[in-house]
Design a protein around this motif. Structure first.
Motif, PDB file in Angstrom:
ATOM      1  N   ASN A  66      -9.497   4.638   8.392  1.00 47.24           N
ATOM      2  CA  ASN A  66      -7.912   3.630   8.924  1.00 47.24           C
ATOM      3  C   ASN A  66      -7.473   2.623   9.650  1.00 47.24           C
ATOM      4  OD1 ASN A  66      -6.491   6.906   7.782  1.00 47.24           O
ATOM      5  ND2 ASN A  66      -8.368   7.206   9.812  1.00 47.24           N
ATOM      6  N   LEU A  67      -6.908   1.620   8.884  1.00 50.80           N
ATOM      7  CA  LEU A  67      -6.659   0.447   9.573  1.00 50.80           C
ATOM      8  C   LEU A  67      -4.972   0.405   9.279  1.00 50.80           C
ATOM      9  CD1 LEU A  67      -8.078  -1.777   9.735  1.00 50.80           C
ATOM     10  CD2 LEU A  67      -8.366  -2.519   7.692  1.00 50.80           C
ATOM     11  N   ASP A  68      -4.286  -0.107   9.934  1.00 45.48           N
ATOM     12  CA  ASP A  68      -2.816  -0.641  10.384  1.00 45.48           C
ATOM     13  C   ASP A  68      -3.181  -1.692  10.227  1.00 45.48           C
ATOM     14  OD1 ASP A  68      -1.475   1.869  11.040  1.00 45.48           O
ATOM     15  OD2 ASP A  68      -2.019   1.259  13.227  1.00 45.48           O
ATOM     16  N   GLY A  69      -2.453  -2.094   9.135  1.00 47.56           N
ATOM     17  CA  GLY A  69      -2.600  -4.079   8.584  1.00 47.56           C
ATOM     18  C   GLY A  69      -1.524  -4.801   9.350  1.00 47.56           C
ATOM     19  N   ASP A  70      -0.916  -5.899   9.281  1.00 46.57           N
ATOM     20  CA  ASP A  70      -0.227  -6.908   9.617  1.00 46.57           C
ATOM     21  C   ASP A  70       1.597  -5.754   8.958  1.00 46.57           C
ATOM     22  OD1 ASP A  70      -2.241  -8.563  11.070  1.00 46.57           O
ATOM     23  OD2 ASP A  70      -1.436  -9.541  10.162  1.00 46.57           O
ATOM     24  N   THR A  71       0.986  -5.864   7.990  1.00 45.99           N
ATOM     25  CA  THR A  71       1.937  -4.773   7.414  1.00 45.99           C
ATOM     26  C   THR A  71       1.373  -3.359   7.307  1.00 45.99           C
ATOM     27  OG1 THR A  71       2.278  -5.783   4.918  1.00 45.99           O
ATOM     28  CG2 THR A  71       3.828  -6.881   7.229  1.00 45.99           C
ATOM     29  N   GLY A  72       2.244  -2.193   6.970  1.00 44.31           N
ATOM     30  CA  GLY A  72       1.891  -1.366   6.506  1.00 44.31           C
ATOM     31  C   GLY A  72       0.039  -0.692   6.656  1.00 44.31           C
ATOM     32  N   SER A  73      -0.208   0.147   5.941  1.00 44.24           N
ATOM     33  CA  SER A  73      -1.808   0.788   6.594  1.00 44.24           C
ATOM     34  C   SER A  73      -2.375   1.516   5.639  1.00 44.24           C
ATOM     35  CB  SER A  73      -1.755   2.166   7.638  1.00 44.24           C
ATOM     36  OG  SER A  73      -0.730   2.903   6.857  1.00 44.24           O
ATOM     37  N   ILE A  74      -3.556   1.523   5.922  1.00 37.75           N
ATOM     38  CA  ILE A  74      -4.488   2.122   4.244  1.00 37.75           C
ATOM     39  C   ILE A  74      -5.350   3.600   5.468  1.00 37.75           C
ATOM     40  CG2 ILE A  74      -4.410  -0.040   2.629  1.00 37.75           C
ATOM     41  CD1 ILE A  74      -7.877  -0.834   3.767  1.00 37.75           C
ATOM     42  N   ALA A  75      -5.757   4.512   4.553  1.00 36.51           N
ATOM     43  CA  ALA A  75      -6.752   4.883   4.019  1.00 36.51           C
ATOM     44  C   ALA A  75      -8.257   5.486   3.472  1.00 36.51           C
ATOM     45  CB  ALA A  75      -6.012   6.378   3.972  1.00 36.51           C
ATOM     46  N   VAL A  76      -9.340   5.429   3.449  1.00 33.13           N
ATOM     47  CA  VAL A  76      -9.897   4.946   2.762  1.00 33.13           C
ATOM     48  C   VAL A  76     -11.463   6.121   2.913  1.00 33.13           C
ATOM     49  CG1 VAL A  76     -12.214   3.487   1.635  1.00 33.13           C
ATOM     50  CG2 VAL A  76     -10.023   2.703   2.648  1.00 33.13           C
ATOM     51  N   THR A  77     -11.246   6.521   1.976  1.00 31.70           N
ATOM     52  CA  THR A  77     -12.822   8.010   2.052  1.00 31.70           C
ATOM     53  C   THR A  77     -13.546   7.598   1.106  1.00 31.70           C
ATOM     54  OG1 THR A  77     -11.129   9.539   2.271  1.00 31.70           O
ATOM     55  CG2 THR A  77     -13.154  10.368   1.487  1.00 31.70           C
ATOM     56  N   PRO A  92       4.277  -2.036   1.172  1.00 35.15           N
ATOM     57  CA  PRO A  92       3.052  -2.931   1.245  1.00 35.15           C
ATOM     58  C   PRO A  92       2.150  -2.871   2.606  1.00 35.15           C
ATOM     59  CG  PRO A  92       5.668  -4.507   2.573  1.00 35.15           C
ATOM     60  CD  PRO A  92       5.553  -2.975   1.845  1.00 35.15           C
ATOM     61  N   PHE A  93       1.293  -2.917   2.564  1.00 35.17           N
ATOM     62  CA  PHE A  93      -0.011  -3.468   2.699  1.00 35.17           C
ATOM     63  C   PHE A  93      -0.423  -4.964   3.079  1.00 35.17           C
ATOM     64  CE2 PHE A  93      -4.691  -3.758   3.492  1.00 35.17           C
ATOM     65  CZ  PHE A  93      -4.698  -3.411   5.071  1.00 35.17           C
ATOM     66  N   SER A  94      -1.099  -5.566   3.536  1.00 33.71           N
ATOM     67  CA  SER A  94      -1.453  -6.790   4.269  1.00 33.71           C
ATOM     68  C   SER A  94      -2.272  -7.390   5.472  1.00 33.71           C
ATOM     69  CB  SER A  94      -0.348  -8.077   4.550  1.00 33.71           C
ATOM     70  OG  SER A  94       0.706  -7.705   5.542  1.00 33.71           O
ATOM     71  N   VAL A  95      -3.405  -8.294   5.500  1.00 37.65           N
ATOM     72  CA  VAL A  95      -3.688  -8.690   6.138  1.00 37.65           C
ATOM     73  C   VAL A  95      -4.100  -9.528   6.829  1.00 37.65           C
ATOM     74  CG1 VAL A  95      -5.422  -6.371   6.827  1.00 37.65           C
ATOM     75  CG2 VAL A  95      -6.037  -8.372   5.415  1.00 37.65           C
ATOM     76  N   ALA A  96      -4.273 -10.813   7.418  1.00 38.06           N
ATOM     77  CA  ALA A  96      -4.087 -11.689   7.940  1.00 38.06           C
ATOM     78  C   ALA A  96      -5.065 -12.291   8.535  1.00 38.06           C
ATOM     79  CB  ALA A  96      -3.494 -12.347   9.573  1.00 38.06           C
ATOM     80  N   ASP A 128       1.504  -3.302  -3.549  1.00 39.44           N
ATOM     81  CA  ASP A 128       1.987  -1.488  -4.352  1.00 39.44           C
ATOM     82  C   ASP A 128       1.050  -0.211  -4.574  1.00 39.44           C
ATOM     83  OD1 ASP A 128       0.801  -2.472  -6.066  1.00 39.44           O
ATOM     84  OD2 ASP A 128       1.911  -3.451  -8.012  1.00 39.44           O
ATOM     85  N   GLY A 129       0.094  -0.551  -3.834  1.00 38.66           N
ATOM     86  CA  GLY A 129      -1.100   0.583  -3.548  1.00 38.66           C
ATOM     87  C   GLY A 129      -2.190   0.896  -5.521  1.00 38.66           C
ATOM     88  N   SER A 130      -1.179   0.194  -5.847  1.00 41.03           N
ATOM     89  CA  SER A 130      -1.888   0.184  -7.259  1.00 41.03           C
ATOM     90  C   SER A 130      -2.848  -0.096  -8.017  1.00 41.03           C
ATOM     91  CB  SER A 130      -0.598  -0.929  -8.419  1.00 41.03           C
ATOM     92  OG  SER A 130      -1.189  -2.130  -8.378  1.00 41.03           O
ATOM     93  N   THR A 131      -3.961   1.148  -8.132  1.00 39.13           N
ATOM     94  CA  THR A 131      -5.633   0.585  -8.566  1.00 39.13           C
ATOM     95  C   THR A 131      -5.627  -0.826  -9.915  1.00 39.13           C
ATOM     96  OG1 THR A 131      -6.499   2.740  -8.020  1.00 39.13           O
ATOM     97  CG2 THR A 131      -7.936   1.208  -9.471  1.00 39.13           C
ATOM     98  N   PHE A 132      -6.391  -1.693  -9.318  1.00 34.81           N
ATOM     99  CA  PHE A 132      -5.983  -2.912 -10.359  1.00 34.81           C
ATOM    100  C   PHE A 132      -7.529  -3.264 -11.334  1.00 34.81           C
ATOM    101  CE2 PHE A 132      -7.411  -5.120  -6.368  1.00 34.81           C
ATOM    102  CZ  PHE A 132      -7.931  -5.840  -6.709  1.00 34.81           C
ATOM    103  N   ASP A 133      -8.263  -2.806 -10.583  1.00 36.96           N
ATOM    104  CA  ASP A 133     -10.160  -2.496 -11.328  1.00 36.96           C
ATOM    105  C   ASP A 133     -10.752  -1.392 -11.063  1.00 36.96           C
ATOM    106  OD1 ASP A 133     -12.139  -3.818 -12.974  1.00 36.96           O
ATOM    107  OD2 ASP A 133     -12.631  -5.144 -11.872  1.00 36.96           O
ATOM    108  N   SER A 134     -11.438  -0.626 -11.586  1.00 34.15           N
ATOM    109  CA  SER A 134     -12.293   0.443 -11.034  1.00 34.15           C
ATOM    110  C   SER A 134     -13.356   0.275 -12.272  1.00 34.15           C
ATOM    111  CB  SER A 134     -11.198   1.281 -10.398  1.00 34.15           C
ATOM    112  OG  SER A 134     -12.295   2.845 -10.094  1.00 34.15           O
TER     113      SER A 134
END
Length: 201
Positions: A66-77, A92-96, A128-134
């Motif tokens: 779990n990571l809080d960004g400069d804006t937004g956050s993510i959870a990765v499994t 929106p999630f962003s990191v510096a 926007d949380g969209s998957t752009f490649d997988s």
């Protein structure tokens, strides 16, 4: 959503987005080295790693990062032998600064910065949380030299051990600083990758 589907169809017959755009801003750097795993590798480990799981993760699976960004956050499994990874974005999630997290450590050899690796991965846009490649959606891993991909992807994998699953939150500068319209990536977008390192050569 439509751009993700279109991209998936396009990539089924070409190198992955990470490879196609290895120069970050130029489509001229297209390489055919990443069209699934190498046929030359005949080891049992490589034979066992010729696919990426396509099943959805178990409902209620606990996030490993779990990571809080400069804006937004993510959870990765991370992925399992049977299921693809899950990246949940509070957009929106962003990191510096690019941040790497080992989700599950492998017991294979350490990956050098200039190694050629075979991986399963998914890329998610923090805006926007969209998957752009997988490669998980395609069901097939990708093989490429680490010195031919975007900086954030290299930072995530170099120094890890084979068999590891990794999460990385990538700054725009370490991803696609000028954006990548084909993938719906805009200038300034932070990206999230979930990666499993299958083999190294």
């Amino acid at each position: 959503m439509n751009s993700s589907r279109t991209l998936g169809v396009l990539l089924a017959s070409s190198a992955s987005l990470v490879l196609v755009l290895s120069g970050c801003s130029s489509d001229a750097d297209t390489t055919s080295a990443g069209t699934s795993t190498s046929g030359a590798s005949s080891s049992a480990a490589a034979a066992a790693a010729e696919s990426c799981p396509t099943a959805e993760p178990e409902s209620g699976a606990a996030a490993e990062w779990n990571l809080d960004g400069d804006t937004g956050s993510i959870a990765v499994t991370g992925s399992t032998d049977d299921a693809a990874p899950l990246v949940t974005v509070e957009a929106p999630f962003s990191v510096a600064e690019t941040q790497v997290q080992t989700l599950q450590a492998g017991d294979g050899p350490v990956v050098a910065r200039d190694a050629t690796v075979s991986v399963c991965y998914m890329g998610v846009n923090g805006r926007d949380g969209s998957t752009f490649d997988s490669s998980y959606q395609r069901g097939a891993p990708v093989e490429f030299p680490l010195d031919g991909v975007v900086a954030g992807f290299q930072k995530a994998i170099a120094g890890q051990t084979v068999g590891s699953t990794i999460g990385v939150a990538v700054t725009s500068a370490d991803g696609y600083p000028n954006g990548q319209p084909r993938a719906g990536i805009q200038q300034g977008d932070s990206l999230i990758f979930a990666i499993k390192v299958l083999s190294v050569s």
